[in-house]
Design a protein around this motif. Sequence first.
Motif, PDB file in Angstrom:
ATOM      1  N   PRO A   2       0.801  -1.230   0.000  1.00 41.40           N
ATOM      2  CA  PRO A   2       0.000   0.000   0.000  1.00 41.40           C
ATOM      3  C   PRO A   2       0.834   1.280   0.000  1.00 41.40           C
ATOM      4  N   VAL A   3       1.982   1.251   0.658  1.00 40.51           N
ATOM      5  CA  VAL A   3       2.809   2.471   0.710  1.00 40.51           C
ATOM      6  C   VAL A   3       3.502   2.715  -0.628  1.00 40.51           C
ATOM      7  N   TYR A  52       4.187 -10.543   8.050  1.00 37.48           N
ATOM      8  CA  TYR A  52       2.815 -10.813   8.508  1.00 37.48           C
ATOM      9  C   TYR A  52       2.204 -11.951   7.692  1.00 37.48           C
ATOM     10  N   VAL A 102      -6.903  -7.445   3.981  1.00 35.59           N
ATOM     11  CA  VAL A 102      -7.933  -6.403   3.811  1.00 35.59           C
ATOM     12  C   VAL A 102      -8.306  -5.828   5.176  1.00 35.59           C
ATOM     13  N   ALA A 103      -8.386  -6.691   6.185  1.00 39.20           N
ATOM     14  CA  ALA A 103      -8.715  -6.205   7.530  1.00 39.20           C
ATOM     15  C   ALA A 103      -7.632  -5.257   8.044  1.00 39.20           C
ATOM     16  N   GLN A 104      -6.387  -5.496   7.647  1.00 35.94           N
ATOM     17  CA  GLN A 104      -5.287  -4.652   8.130  1.00 35.94           C
ATOM     18  C   GLN A 104      -5.106  -3.392   7.293  1.00 35.94           C
ATOM     19  N   PHE A 105      -5.216  -3.533   5.948  1.00 35.80           N
ATOM     20  CA  PHE A 105      -4.827  -2.432   5.054  1.00 35.80           C
ATOM     21  C   PHE A 105      -5.963  -1.907   4.176  1.00 35.80           C
ATOM     22  N   GLY A 106      -7.158  -2.473   4.282  1.00 36.22           N
ATOM     23  CA  GLY A 106      -8.258  -2.047   3.416  1.00 36.22           C
ATOM     24  C   GLY A 106      -8.246  -2.799   2.096  1.00 36.22           C
ATOM     25  N   ARG A 144       3.650 -15.273   8.655  1.00 36.36           N
ATOM     26  CA  ARG A 144       3.086 -15.773   9.918  1.00 36.36           C
ATOM     27  C   ARG A 144       1.754 -16.469   9.651  1.00 36.36           C
ATOM     28  N   ALA A 178      -2.681  -0.464 -42.102  1.00 39.88           N
ATOM     29  CA  ALA A 178      -1.550   0.320 -42.607  1.00 39.88           C
ATOM     30  C   ALA A 178      -0.670  -0.538 -43.517  1.00 39.88           C
ATOM     31  N   PRO A 236      10.431  -0.790   3.790  1.00 36.21           N
ATOM     32  CA  PRO A 236      10.224  -1.360   5.133  1.00 36.21           C
ATOM     33  C   PRO A 236       8.803  -1.860   5.329  1.00 36.21           C
ATOM     34  N   GLN A 237       7.821  -1.120   4.797  1.00 30.85           N
ATOM     35  CA  GLN A 237       6.421  -1.561   4.967  1.00 30.85           C
ATOM     36  C   GLN A 237       6.188  -2.888   4.256  1.00 30.85           C
ATOM     37  N   ARG A 270       7.523  -5.692   6.362  1.00 31.80           N
ATOM     38  CA  ARG A 270       6.618  -6.031   7.469  1.00 31.80           C
ATOM     39  C   ARG A 270       5.411  -6.808   6.960  1.00 31.80           C
TER      40      ARG A 270
END
Lengths: 183, 156
Positions: free
Chosen positions: B41-42, B62, B81-85, B65, B123, B54-55, B58
Amino acid sequence: MRRVLAPIPIAVLCVVLALVALLAYGLAQNEPDRTVEEALQRGERDAAPALELPKLDGGGTGSLADYRGKVVVLNFWASWCEPCREESPMLERWHGRMTKRGGTVLGVDILDVTADAQDFIEEFGLTYPMLKDKDGDALESFGVVAYPETFVIDPEGRIAAVRRGPVDEAFMNAEVAPLLEGA
Amino acid sequence: MRRAAALAGALLATLAVAPAALAQSCPQTTLADLEDEVMCPVCGTPLALATEAPQAERQREYMQRLIDDCRSKDEIKQALVAQFGSEVLALPGDEGDDDLGDVLVYLIPALAIVLAAGGIAFAVVRWRGARARGPHASVSAADGSRVDTDMERYDL
């Protein structure tokens, strides 16, 4: 002249012009919004955009309007942002000072994994209120392009100062302390 | 005594088989498989292209995991989606709303390719036709006879 007006050169010219227009549009779209700085340079304070977001701990929502009448240091941060680590302990110290004098620090965690953000808060012992902007909607309304960024909001809900990058003691003394004295 | 030994043996066998059975029941999700289907997203790019942000790092941690927790691909996308939309999803249609935009995003490039191919073919056909007619093909009969007359006049 006929050769220049032939369909293929015209088509190539159209494609080149379209690409140049697309490039110009892309550059214009990526231009950061600097209306806040422009207003401050004119000696004016723009009203802060409305901000209502879920609380990071999941307990309902919080908004900037909740703090009307107080000086608010609105700090956009993320756990993956290295400079945020440098400024957080200082922001916590200032939050302690501000709460005694009618002010608060308000953190907005952006584009972050909640568990990572909570680990960060625990690591630095942060006690100020935190909101979560999961998809970065507030970034656009405040013109945030780098992390961290901090906006000082006066008791009337207007932006009194902005720092694009980590804040330091000098910024807080120059921009926040005078507002607290007048609050 | 013999019964106790048999029971202990059965227990040991169960313990030995359990991790393998668990691994088999785990969805075969990999980070590489997911990286090109979700966004950083960033960075504003697919996660696979965000190598050092860095994002993005991470986000990968995640996701890893969740993979280690035996989550399926769809479950991991829902967690993202729950974390970042919903903008974290890179593929049209992943949001599940099946709106017109999801169709157009495939249809418009296909139409553009067809139109471009048609234009190129048109052409090429015109260019080959012009070559086949030769450099004098556009000279009318009247002009041709006038040229012949002029040439005869200057004929040595």
